[in-house]
Scaffold this motif. Structure first.
Motif, PDB file in Angstrom:
ATOM      1  N   ARG A 161       0.824  -1.209   0.000  1.00  0.00           N
ATOM      2  CA  ARG A 161       0.000   0.000   0.000  1.00  0.00           C
ATOM      3  C   ARG A 161       0.865   1.268   0.000  1.00  0.00           C
ATOM      4  O   ARG A 161       0.464   2.293  -0.533  1.00  0.00           O
ATOM      5  CB  ARG A 161      -0.910  -0.011   1.237  1.00  0.00           C
ATOM      6  CG  ARG A 161      -1.702   1.274   1.401  1.00  0.00           C
ATOM      7  CD  ARG A 161      -2.647   1.258   2.593  1.00  0.00           C
ATOM      8  NE  ARG A 161      -3.116   2.614   2.873  1.00  0.00           N
ATOM      9  CZ  ARG A 161      -3.981   2.913   3.831  1.00  0.00           C
ATOM     10  NH1 ARG A 161      -4.498   1.971   4.596  1.00  0.00           N
ATOM     11  NH2 ARG A 161      -4.346   4.168   4.035  1.00  0.00           N
ATOM     12  N   PHE A 162       2.027   1.181   0.621  1.00  0.00           N
ATOM     13  CA  PHE A 162       2.883   2.362   0.781  1.00  0.00           C
ATOM     14  C   PHE A 162       4.165   2.214  -0.032  1.00  0.00           C
ATOM     15  O   PHE A 162       4.677   1.104  -0.204  1.00  0.00           O
ATOM     16  CB  PHE A 162       3.253   2.562   2.257  1.00  0.00           C
ATOM     17  CG  PHE A 162       2.066   2.695   3.155  1.00  0.00           C
ATOM     18  CD1 PHE A 162       1.411   3.906   3.293  1.00  0.00           C
ATOM     19  CD2 PHE A 162       1.589   1.598   3.865  1.00  0.00           C
ATOM     20  CE1 PHE A 162       0.307   4.032   4.110  1.00  0.00           C
ATOM     21  CE2 PHE A 162       0.478   1.714   4.687  1.00  0.00           C
ATOM     22  CZ  PHE A 162      -0.164   2.929   4.807  1.00  0.00           C
ATOM     23  N   LEU A 163       4.665   3.350  -0.492  1.00  0.00           N
ATOM     24  CA  LEU A 163       5.937   3.372  -1.211  1.00  0.00           C
ATOM     25  C   LEU A 163       6.875   4.334  -0.487  1.00  0.00           C
ATOM     26  O   LEU A 163       6.498   5.462  -0.180  1.00  0.00           O
ATOM     27  CB  LEU A 163       5.708   3.845  -2.655  1.00  0.00           C
ATOM     28  CG  LEU A 163       6.941   3.892  -3.553  1.00  0.00           C
ATOM     29  CD1 LEU A 163       7.406   2.488  -3.892  1.00  0.00           C
ATOM     30  CD2 LEU A 163       6.654   4.666  -4.837  1.00  0.00           C
ATOM     31  N   GLY A 164       8.085   3.864  -0.203  1.00  0.00           N
ATOM     32  CA  GLY A 164       9.078   4.725   0.442  1.00  0.00           C
ATOM     33  C   GLY A 164      10.077   5.221  -0.593  1.00  0.00           C
ATOM     34  O   GLY A 164      10.480   4.467  -1.478  1.00  0.00           O
ATOM     35  N   THR A 165      10.455   6.489  -0.504  1.00  0.00           N
ATOM     36  CA  THR A 165      11.472   7.037  -1.411  1.00  0.00           C
ATOM     37  C   THR A 165      12.530   7.764  -0.592  1.00  0.00           C
ATOM     38  O   THR A 165      12.209   8.389   0.420  1.00  0.00           O
ATOM     39  CB  THR A 165      10.854   8.049  -2.413  1.00  0.00           C
ATOM     40  OG1 THR A 165      10.247   9.121  -1.685  1.00  0.00           O
ATOM     41  CG2 THR A 165       9.813   7.402  -3.292  1.00  0.00           C
ATOM     42  N   THR A 166      13.790   7.660  -1.025  1.00  0.00           N
ATOM     43  CA  THR A 166      14.867   8.377  -0.321  1.00  0.00           C
ATOM     44  C   THR A 166      15.406   9.457  -1.239  1.00  0.00           C
ATOM     45  O   THR A 166      15.611   9.221  -2.424  1.00  0.00           O
ATOM     46  CB  THR A 166      16.021   7.429   0.054  1.00  0.00           C
ATOM     47  OG1 THR A 166      16.565   6.885  -1.153  1.00  0.00           O
ATOM     48  CG2 THR A 166      15.540   6.311   0.933  1.00  0.00           C
ATOM     49  N   CYS A 167      15.637  10.621  -0.664  1.00  0.00           N
ATOM     50  CA  CYS A 167      15.980  11.779  -1.488  1.00  0.00           C
ATOM     51  C   CYS A 167      17.268  12.440  -0.977  1.00  0.00           C
ATOM     52  O   CYS A 167      17.567  12.378   0.220  1.00  0.00           O
ATOM     53  CB  CYS A 167      14.825  12.781  -1.458  1.00  0.00           C
ATOM     54  SG  CYS A 167      15.045  14.151  -2.582  1.00  0.00           S
TER      55      CYS A 167
END
Length: 502
Positions: A316-322
């Motif tokens: 359900r969730f998507l994690g992104t690193t920036c």
């Protein structure tokens, strides 16, 4: 012999002057008053226009100065100045005076501070101290933890995550207890068999994947596909094990950092549903399905490089690193960013979710790892020990071990139960680009590095079992298939390789 010089004596001019005056009078050239007039006209005699200078004023001015000086000295005597030389220096510095003069001793310094204070007033020091305290206070406030008001959708998501992760944790612990009941001998035999098969790992297939370096590879949940990401901006899907190209995903126009399958993609998720996510160096994040070679959606909001994306186990969730020092959590159900988490002092490079779905681990260029509890939002573990950037993190399926790979050429395994570093593996000759635990029971650990090799380590024990050598360039991505049979490595040499135990 020095000759004595003769002296010249000038006589008095009085006689001459008398003669001159008498002759003038005799000749009757002019009377006295006329002479004055002539003098004024000639400009030789100046007479003011009635201006006079009061002597009194000058005197009283001088008196006032003297009185002021006495007054100042009296004030100086009343000012209390510290006898501590350090405090005296601090006082002088606060008033903008030099803290010491040439050849000046502590007593002279104290007198100088006293005389300065008698001029500017003793309150000046208090004022400057107050300013200092204020500055200090504001600095302390900067270092305090502050809280943002969370959105309602974030609260709902946190509750949902708690309800999702607790039963999973329970099932994991039950499986661990069941594993404990297996006789030690049986476990040892299984371990030996596994080690034997890992020592027999061989390069089973090598495929040129693109005309630019291949930065990432990821197996599909059913182990029948491999997704690769390249610096050309293309992502590709390959069938496993025959390595034939299924589809090219065109959407990015710069280096792609990662492409990952959504959990359950190709299993319980419809083909037309979002099944993959990818990210690139320009901050673009795109979502894909298994039918089209065009992205089905774009996730916007990153201004800097996004190095990794990762799906939450629930899908359900998507994690992104920036590289703007933060990582984000996107909820695909409400289709918005629900969490923008800061906490790292430099760019965040990688992110991994706990198999239960309760925790997220992040690591980046500041060399510190952080484990976040998604249900409360707190940073629950701070991983301090790497000497250089952390480029990869991975949770073990057992739920309490976490591996981190770093630019200091080591892989550290952390014990989350007591928040300590359990073991440091001096793994490679160059920086580690990726670490992965075996996805079923975590009985081996895979590391890939810029020394052109990937290595397999036993877990626990951390003995080197096999070095996967064969790439002609840096190993940039590694993955283990969900069924545990295949290992994939992707490299700077533009190829990816599959490794299989014979």
């Amino acid at each position: 012999v020095s000759v004595k010089k003769s002296r010249v004596f000038y006589g008095s001019l009085e006689e001459k002057e008398r003669e001159r005056l008498s002759s003038e009078l005799a000749s009757g050239m002019a009377t006295g008053s006329d002479a004055v007039k002539v003098g004024i006209e000639a400009g030789n005699i100046n007479i003011s226009s009635g201006e006079t200078l009061e002597m009194e004023e000058r005197v009283s001015e001088r008196q006032q100065e003297a009185l002021a000086e006495f007054e100042r000295r009296r004030r100086a005597r009343q000012i209390t100045v510290s006898t501590d030389d350090a405090e005296v220096k601090a006082g002088l510095r606060a008033l903008g005076e030099p803290i010491t003069l040439f050849g000046e001793g502590p007593a002279d310094r104290r007198e100088r501070l006293r005389s300065v204070l008698s001029v500017v007033g003793p309150d000046a020091l208090k004022k400057s101290r107050k300013d200092e305290e204020r500055a200090k206070r504001s600095q302390d406030e900067c270092q305090q933890t502050w809280y943002h008001e969370g959105s309602a959708s974030l609260k709902d998501a946190r509750l949902w995550l708690a309800k999702y992760s607790l039963p999973r944790a329970m099932r994991r612990l039950e499986a661990a207890r069941a594993q404990k009941d297996v006789p030690e001998a049986t476990r040892a035999i299984r371990q030996q068999e596994l080690h034997k098969s890992l020592r027999n790992l061989n390069n089973f297939c090598s495929q040129i994947g693109d005309d630019r370096p291949i930065s990432f590879c990821h197996f599909s949940p059913d182990s029948k596909m491999l997704a690769t990401a390249s610096w050309s901006g293309l992502c590709k899907l390959w069938s496993i094990p025959d390595c034939s190209l299924i589809r090219t995903l065109r959407g990015h126009n710069t280096n792609v950092g990662a492409v990952v399958f959504r959990p359950q993609a190709g299993l319980s998720i419809d083909q037309s549903d979002v099944s993959l996510a990818s990210c690139a160096a320009d901050g673009s994040v795109k979502l894909w399905n298994l039918e089209s070679d065009e992205p089905v959606a774009d996730i916007e909001g990153h201004s800097e490089r996004v190095s990794r994306v990762n799906w939450h186990p629930s899908g359900r969730f998507l994690g992104t690193t920036c590289y703007d020092n933060s990582w984000r959590l996107w909820d695909l159900e409400v289709q918005e960013e629900i969490l923008h988490q800061e906490g790292h002092s430099k760019g965040v490079h990688d992110l991994n979710f706990h198999p239960d779905g309760s925790l997220a681990a992040t690591g980046g260029l500041d060399a510190f790892g952080r484990v976040w509890d998604l249900r409360t939002g707190r940073c629950v573990v701070f991983l301090e020990g790497h000497l250089k950037e952390i480029y990869s993190l991975h949770f073990s399926p057992n739920g309490y071990h976490l591996a981190t790979g770093s630019g200091d050429n080591t892989c550290k395994v952390w014990e989350l139960r007591n928040r300590k570093c359990l073991y440091t593996i001096p793994a490679h000759q160059n920086l580690l680009s990726a670490v992965r635990f075996q996805p079923i029971d975590g009985h081996f650990l895979l590391t890939g590095a810029y020394d052109n090799t990937a290595k397999v380590w036993s877990h626990p024990g951390w003995m080197p079992l096999k070095t996967l050598a064969g790439h002609e360039g840096k190993v940039m991505g590694i993955d283990v298939s969900p069924d545990g049979k295949l290992i994939a490595t992707s490299s700077y040499d533009r190829t990816f390789k599959l490794w299989l135990s014979e």
